[in-house]
Design a protein around this motif. Structure first.
Motif, PDB file in Angstrom:
ATOM      1  N   HIS A 298       0.850  -1.188   0.000  1.00 48.29           N
ATOM      2  CA  HIS A 298       0.000   0.000   0.000  1.00 48.29           C
ATOM      3  C   HIS A 298       0.891   1.245   0.000  1.00 48.29           C
ATOM      4  CE1 HIS A 298      -3.526   2.263   2.178  1.00 48.29           C
ATOM      5  NE2 HIS A 298      -3.168   2.829   1.043  1.00 48.29           N
ATOM      6  N   ILE A 299       0.917   1.950  -1.154  1.00 50.05           N
ATOM      7  CA  ILE A 299       1.782   3.120  -1.316  1.00 50.05           C
ATOM      8  C   ILE A 299       0.917   4.370  -1.470  1.00 50.05           C
ATOM      9  CG2 ILE A 299       3.553   4.194  -2.767  1.00 50.05           C
ATOM     10  CD1 ILE A 299       4.347   1.380  -3.661  1.00 50.05           C
ATOM     11  N   LEU A 300       1.233   5.409  -0.717  1.00 53.72           N
ATOM     12  CA  LEU A 300       0.504   6.670  -0.799  1.00 53.72           C
ATOM     13  C   LEU A 300       1.290   7.671  -1.639  1.00 53.72           C
ATOM     14  CD1 LEU A 300      -0.553   7.046   2.953  1.00 53.72           C
ATOM     15  CD2 LEU A 300      -1.858   6.036   1.085  1.00 53.72           C
ATOM     16  N   THR A 301       0.641   8.222  -2.674  1.00 51.30           N
ATOM     17  CA  THR A 301       1.283   9.245  -3.511  1.00 51.30           C
ATOM     18  C   THR A 301       0.303  10.383  -3.752  1.00 51.30           C
ATOM     19  OG1 THR A 301       0.557   8.182  -5.575  1.00 51.30           O
ATOM     20  CG2 THR A 301       2.724   7.560  -4.732  1.00 51.30           C
ATOM     21  N   GLU A 302       0.823  11.503  -4.221  1.00 51.84           N
ATOM     22  CA  GLU A 302      -0.003  12.656  -4.577  1.00 51.84           C
ATOM     23  C   GLU A 302       0.256  13.009  -6.039  1.00 51.84           C
ATOM     24  OE1 GLU A 302       0.889  15.891  -1.953  1.00 51.84           O
ATOM     25  OE2 GLU A 302       0.855  14.611  -0.177  1.00 51.84           O
ATOM     26  N   LYS A 303      -0.806  13.222  -6.794  1.00 48.34           N
ATOM     27  CA  LYS A 303      -0.665  13.584  -8.207  1.00 48.34           C
ATOM     28  C   LYS A 303       0.092  14.908  -8.330  1.00 48.34           C
ATOM     29  CE  LYS A 303      -3.412  15.387 -11.982  1.00 48.34           C
ATOM     30  NZ  LYS A 303      -2.988  16.758 -11.718  1.00 48.34           N
ATOM     31  N   GLY A 304       1.104  14.918  -9.188  1.00 50.53           N
ATOM     32  CA  GLY A 304       1.834  16.151  -9.475  1.00 50.53           C
ATOM     33  C   GLY A 304       2.668  16.675  -8.330  1.00 50.53           C
ATOM     34  N   ARG A 305       2.986  15.842  -7.382  1.00 41.75           N
ATOM     35  CA  ARG A 305       3.684  16.308  -6.172  1.00 41.75           C
ATOM     36  C   ARG A 305       4.942  17.107  -6.509  1.00 41.75           C
ATOM     37  NH1 ARG A 305       3.997  14.572  -0.644  1.00 41.75           N
ATOM     38  NH2 ARG A 305       6.021  15.010   0.285  1.00 41.75           N
ATOM     39  N   GLY A 306       5.047  18.300  -5.938  1.00 42.35           N
ATOM     40  CA  GLY A 306       6.204  19.149  -6.142  1.00 42.35           C
ATOM     41  C   GLY A 306       6.095  20.091  -7.318  1.00 42.35           C
ATOM     42  N   TYR A 307       5.032  19.927  -8.125  1.00 45.29           N
ATOM     43  CA  TYR A 307       4.854  20.815  -9.285  1.00 45.29           C
ATOM     44  C   TYR A 307       3.482  21.458  -9.152  1.00 45.29           C
ATOM     45  CZ  TYR A 307       4.761  22.530 -14.094  1.00 45.29           C
ATOM     46  OH  TYR A 307       4.705  23.344 -15.198  1.00 45.29           O
ATOM     47  N   ARG A 308       3.445  22.706  -8.696  1.00 45.71           N
ATOM     48  CA  ARG A 308       2.218  23.384  -8.311  1.00 45.71           C
ATOM     49  C   ARG A 308       1.117  23.357  -9.368  1.00 45.71           C
ATOM     50  NH1 ARG A 308       0.329  23.961  -3.679  1.00 45.71           N
ATOM     51  NH2 ARG A 308       2.353  24.683  -2.938  1.00 45.71           N
ATOM     52  N   PRO A 309       1.405  23.648 -10.651  1.00 47.91           N
ATOM     53  CA  PRO A 309       0.316  23.611 -11.639  1.00 47.91           C
ATOM     54  C   PRO A 309      -0.384  22.252 -11.712  1.00 47.91           C
ATOM     55  CG  PRO A 309       2.219  24.743 -12.552  1.00 47.91           C
ATOM     56  CD  PRO A 309       2.663  24.143 -11.246  1.00 47.91           C
ATOM     57  N   ALA A 310       0.384  21.162 -11.604  1.00 51.76           N
ATOM     58  CA  ALA A 310      -0.221  19.822 -11.655  1.00 51.76           C
ATOM     59  C   ALA A 310      -0.954  19.506 -10.358  1.00 51.76           C
ATOM     60  CB  ALA A 310       0.856  18.772 -11.924  1.00 51.76           C
ATOM     61  N   GLU A 311      -0.411  19.960  -9.232  1.00 53.24           N
ATOM     62  CA  GLU A 311      -1.061  19.705  -7.940  1.00 53.24           C
ATOM     63  C   GLU A 311      -2.436  20.367  -7.866  1.00 53.24           C
ATOM     64  OE1 GLU A 311       2.699  19.294  -4.828  1.00 53.24           O
ATOM     65  OE2 GLU A 311       1.782  21.254  -5.166  1.00 53.24           O
ATOM     66  N   SER A 312      -2.559  21.556  -8.469  1.00 50.72           N
ATOM     67  CA  SER A 312      -3.801  22.323  -8.347  1.00 50.72           C
ATOM     68  C   SER A 312      -4.794  22.046  -9.467  1.00 50.72           C
ATOM     69  CB  SER A 312      -3.479  23.823  -8.310  1.00 50.72           C
ATOM     70  OG  SER A 312      -2.791  24.210  -9.484  1.00 50.72           O
ATOM     71  N   ALA A 313      -4.445  21.190 -10.430  1.00 52.28           N
ATOM     72  CA  ALA A 313      -5.347  20.884 -11.548  1.00 52.28           C
ATOM     73  C   ALA A 313      -5.713  19.404 -11.481  1.00 52.28           C
ATOM     74  CB  ALA A 313      -4.677  21.219 -12.883  1.00 52.28           C
ATOM     75  N   GLY A 314      -6.872  19.138 -10.875  1.00 53.22           N
ATOM     76  CA  GLY A 314      -7.267  17.748 -10.640  1.00 53.22           C
ATOM     77  C   GLY A 314      -7.436  16.916 -11.886  1.00 53.22           C
ATOM     78  N   ASP A 315      -7.862  17.535 -12.987  1.00 51.09           N
ATOM     79  CA  ASP A 315      -8.157  16.746 -14.182  1.00 51.09           C
ATOM     80  C   ASP A 315      -7.170  16.984 -15.316  1.00 51.09           C
ATOM     81  OD1 ASP A 315      -8.961  19.337 -14.631  1.00 51.09           O
ATOM     82  OD2 ASP A 315     -10.635  18.785 -15.917  1.00 51.09           O
ATOM     83  N   LYS A 316      -6.041  17.649 -15.036  1.00 51.35           N
ATOM     84  CA  LYS A 316      -5.056  17.920 -16.089  1.00 51.35           C
ATOM     85  C   LYS A 316      -3.686  17.347 -15.708  1.00 51.35           C
ATOM     86  CE  LYS A 316      -7.066  22.161 -18.039  1.00 51.35           C
ATOM     87  NZ  LYS A 316      -8.298  22.185 -17.262  1.00 51.35           N
ATOM     88  N   TYR A 317      -2.791  17.324 -16.683  1.00 53.69           N
ATOM     89  CA  TYR A 317      -1.399  16.899 -16.508  1.00 53.69           C
ATOM     90  C   TYR A 317      -1.246  15.401 -16.302  1.00 53.69           C
ATOM     91  CZ  TYR A 317      -0.270  21.833 -16.162  1.00 53.69           C
ATOM     92  OH  TYR A 317      -0.126  23.165 -16.426  1.00 53.69           O
ATOM     93  N   HIS A 318      -2.268  14.614 -16.653  1.00 51.72           N
ATOM     94  CA  HIS A 318      -2.059  13.162 -16.695  1.00 51.72           C
ATOM     95  C   HIS A 318      -1.199  12.850 -17.924  1.00 51.72           C
ATOM     96  CE1 HIS A 318      -4.860  12.510 -13.444  1.00 51.72           C
ATOM     97  NE2 HIS A 318      -5.756  13.230 -14.068  1.00 51.72           N
ATOM     98  N   ALA A 319      -1.438  13.597 -18.985  1.00 51.35           N
ATOM     99  CA  ALA A 319      -0.606  13.583 -20.183  1.00 51.35           C
ATOM    100  C   ALA A 319      -0.603  15.020 -20.696  1.00 51.35           C
ATOM    101  CB  ALA A 319      -1.185  12.636 -21.233  1.00 51.35           C
ATOM    102  N   VAL A 320       0.512  15.451 -21.259  1.00 54.29           N
ATOM    103  CA  VAL A 320       0.604  16.864 -21.633  1.00 54.29           C
ATOM    104  C   VAL A 320       1.175  17.042 -23.032  1.00 54.29           C
ATOM    105  CG1 VAL A 320       0.862  17.702 -19.273  1.00 54.29           C
ATOM    106  CG2 VAL A 320       2.889  17.082 -20.561  1.00 54.29           C
ATOM    107  N   ALA A 321       0.787  18.162 -23.638  1.00 50.45           N
ATOM    108  CA  ALA A 321       1.457  18.622 -24.852  1.00 50.45           C
ATOM    109  C   ALA A 321       2.638  19.481 -24.402  1.00 50.45           C
ATOM    110  CB  ALA A 321       0.472  19.434 -25.693  1.00 50.45           C
TER     111      ALA A 321
END
Length: 206
Positions: free
Chosen positions: A92-115
């Protein structure tokens, strides 16, 4: 820190070997005592780690572990890799989406894949204009149809902008449902709505 320490301990070869030995000894006990010993093992580790549910499902549970702390995570992975065959193991591993990169941390539905994007601001470069995308056509038409038909509802699994349902959500917030990262539930939820006479559109990435 305590959770990480216990996870390292419980994934170590020594602990797993001792547990295996204890299991062999318990199997030589009368059946009633063997069951008691097994329950004691499950509940002792369950009280420490919360893993009793997984034990009941047949998994050897280790965790939770901070997935961003590699100094803790890598030794645990090595321990489990090198362990003798113990059956299925659930780490059981706990992670946070976009950890350490503010734009990804604050955008729940973006930055899963990026242009291509600006690393400092997080603004993504828009592709040159071309024919309308399938997503934009779907979004426009569904919103248009919903204006004519009150039974149309839209469901997504944490992908409102990627599926084009963000426009529908703005136009008909009471008929839009984002169930979070639970695609199976989204489909079952849509089926339940359909049985009640609604016309659900469930949009999920392929």
């Amino acid at each position: 820190a305590m959770s990480n320490y216990l996870s390292r301990l419980m994934s170590s070869r020594q602990f797993l070997g001792l547990r295996d030995l204890a299991g062999k000894v318990a199997r030589r006990l009368p059946e009633r005592l063997e069951r008691t010993a097994k329950k004691a093992d499950e509940y002792a580790r369950g009280m420490i780690t919360g893993g009793t549910l997984f034990e009941e499902l047949g998994f050897y549970y280790v965790g939770p572990v901070d997935g961003h702390d590699l100094t803790q995570l890598v030794p645990i992975l090595r321990n489990l890799r090198d362990a003798d065959d113990k059956g299925p193991i659930l780490l059981h591993i706990l992670t946070e989406k976009g950890r350490g990169y503010r734009p990804a941390e604050s955008a729940g539905d973006k930055y899963h894949a990026v242009a291509k994007f600006n690393v400092v601001t997080g603004v993504q470069t828009k592709a040159p204009p071309g024919p309308p995308s399938y997503t934009s056509v779907f979004s426009r038409e569904l919103t248009h149809r919903a204006k004519q038909d009150d039974s149309i509802v839209a469901i997504t699994a944490a992908m409102p902008s990627g599926t084009g349902l963000d426009a529908f959500a703005r136009a008909y917030p009471d008929r839009f449902f984002d169930v979070g990262i639970a695609e199976q539930h989204a489909v079952t939820f849509a089926a339940g709505m359909a049985t009640e006479g609604l016309r659900p559109f469930c949009a999920i990435y392929s």
